[in-house]
Design a protein around this motif. Structure first.
Motif, short mmCIF file in Angstrom:
data_model
loop_
_atom_site.label_atom_id
_atom_site.label_comp_id
_atom_site.label_asym_id
_atom_site.label_seq_id
_atom_site.Cartn_x
_atom_site.Cartn_y
_atom_site.Cartn_z
N LYS A 26 0.82 -1.22 0.00
CA LYS A 26 0.00 0.00 0.00
C LYS A 26 0.85 1.26 0.00
O LYS A 26 0.32 2.36 -0.18
CB LYS A 26 -0.94 -0.01 1.21
CG LYS A 26 -1.98 -1.12 1.17
CD LYS A 26 -2.89 -1.06 2.38
CE LYS A 26 -3.94 -2.16 2.34
NZ LYS A 26 -4.84 -2.12 3.54
N GLY A 27 2.15 1.11 0.24
CA GLY A 27 3.02 2.28 0.18
C GLY A 27 4.11 2.24 1.22
O GLY A 27 4.14 1.39 2.11
N LEU A 28 5.04 3.19 1.11
CA LEU A 28 6.19 3.24 2.00
C LEU A 28 5.79 3.52 3.44
O LEU A 28 6.54 3.18 4.37
CB LEU A 28 7.16 4.33 1.52
CG LEU A 28 7.78 4.11 0.13
CD1 LEU A 28 8.65 5.29 -0.25
CD2 LEU A 28 8.59 2.82 0.09
N SER A 29 4.64 4.11 3.65
CA SER A 29 4.20 4.41 5.01
C SER A 29 3.81 3.15 5.77
O SER A 29 3.66 3.19 7.00
CB SER A 29 3.02 5.38 4.99
OG SER A 29 1.92 4.81 4.28
N LYS A 30 3.64 2.04 5.06
CA LYS A 30 3.20 0.80 5.69
C LYS A 30 4.33 -0.19 5.95
O LYS A 30 4.09 -1.27 6.49
CB LYS A 30 2.14 0.12 4.81
CG LYS A 30 0.94 0.99 4.47
CD LYS A 30 0.13 1.33 5.71
CE LYS A 30 -1.12 2.15 5.34
NZ LYS A 30 -1.92 2.50 6.54
N ILE A 31 5.54 0.15 5.56
CA ILE A 31 6.65 -0.79 5.70
C ILE A 31 7.38 -0.56 7.02
O ILE A 31 7.26 0.51 7.64
CB ILE A 31 7.64 -0.66 4.51
CG1 ILE A 31 8.31 0.72 4.52
CG2 ILE A 31 6.91 -0.91 3.20
CD1 ILE A 31 9.35 0.88 3.42
#
Length: 292
Positions: A86-91
């Protein structure tokens, strides 16, 4: 080449377009497949899902949707967390910390220094030195592979969005698009005469072709004779003049920073792009050696 294709299919569960293009150079393809298989699936300090997500991050810097789509599938096959996509904010923060090195390696590798490595190997969620080396190898590999994909014009895979689909002209008796038992209902490819987008080229007779070649050869000969009239100094001046004009044009171009939505979720700071580090006539603060 056939055996290499078999190996590639067994490794990747598909014969992707990159492998098919490299198949024209079997020796290179053999080395490429062994290298990529080792860094993605061989022994190493990084978990397999981390490896494929790092590949996604690297491809994202160059907005290479082809590699992103391939590595998304591999990431999920290795048991990767789907929420990461879903994006870098979720890693995890550990992967986030790698992003600065990712964008520097992708666009301005001469700026990379030991402080970037030290930042990763210290503090919470730190990386081991072996993990850093493995990650940098993955980043460099997929940065260069993205350039190969763009340079060779590699198309999306058939099962990916934007992949080439063969158009079929379905019989009017079969509006639902289903195959029937009668030969009349078998779909037939759209012919060129039915396709309004196909441009008809005029037929050229062999005699016209010969005349065209002779005319071209005469023009080339006249141009070469004209170039011999100039002295070596004049040629150098002309070359420098053209080179300076091209440099002015390139410096005036504004970089494209708009990123597609499905790629943008893997891109942070899209305005960080390549900048020429050694322009002629300007003093550079960065000590570099540039081959002229």
């Amino acid at each position: 080449t056939h055996l290499l294709f078999v190996d590639a299919f067994l490794q990747n569960n598909r014969l992707d377009h990159v492998t098919q293009v490299m198949g024209y150079h079997p020796t290179y393809l053999d080395i490429f497949l062994r290298t990529q298989n080792f860094i993605l699936r061989g022994d190493g300090p990084l978990p397999y899902d981390y490896r494929h997500f790092i590949a996604i991050m690297a491809a994202g810097r160059h907005q290479c949707s082809y590699l992103i789509n391939l590595q998304k599938q591999e990431f999920l096959l290795q048991g990767g967390d789907q929420t990461w996509l879903k994006g870098l904010s979720k890693i995890p923060q550990k992967l986030r910390d790698l992003y600065d090195i990712n964008k520097i390696l992708a666009h301005r590798p001469w700026l990379l220094n030991k402080s970037h490595i030290e930042k990763l190997t210290k503090g919470k969620d730190s990386w081991s030195l072996a993990e850093v080396v493995h990650a940098i190898v993955l980043l460099a590999h997929f940065h260069s592979l993205a350039s190969f994909v763009f340079g060779c014009g590699v198309n999306e895979e058939l099962d990916h969005e934007g992949g080439h689909q063969h158009r079929l002209n379905m019989a009017s008796s079969n509006p639902a698009g289903m195959l029937g038992s009668s030969p009349r209902t078998i779909p037939t490819p759209v012919s060129d005469k039915d396709d309004p987008w196909v441009t008809k080229l005029p037929s050229v007779s062999p005699s016209d072709q010969e005349v065209g070649v002779e005319t071209l050869m005469q023009r080339m000969k006249s141009l070469s004779e004209r170039s011999e009239e100039f002295s070596q100094e004049e040629k150098v001046k002309r070359f420098e003049h053209v080179e300076s004009q091209s440099a002015e044009l390139s410096s005036g171009l504004e970089p494209l920073t708009q990123v597609k939505a499905d790629i943008g979720q893997f891109v942070d700071d899209p305005t960080f792009l390549y900048q020429d580090f050694a322009r002629r006539g300007e003093v550079s603060d960065i000590p570099t050696f540039r081959v002229q």
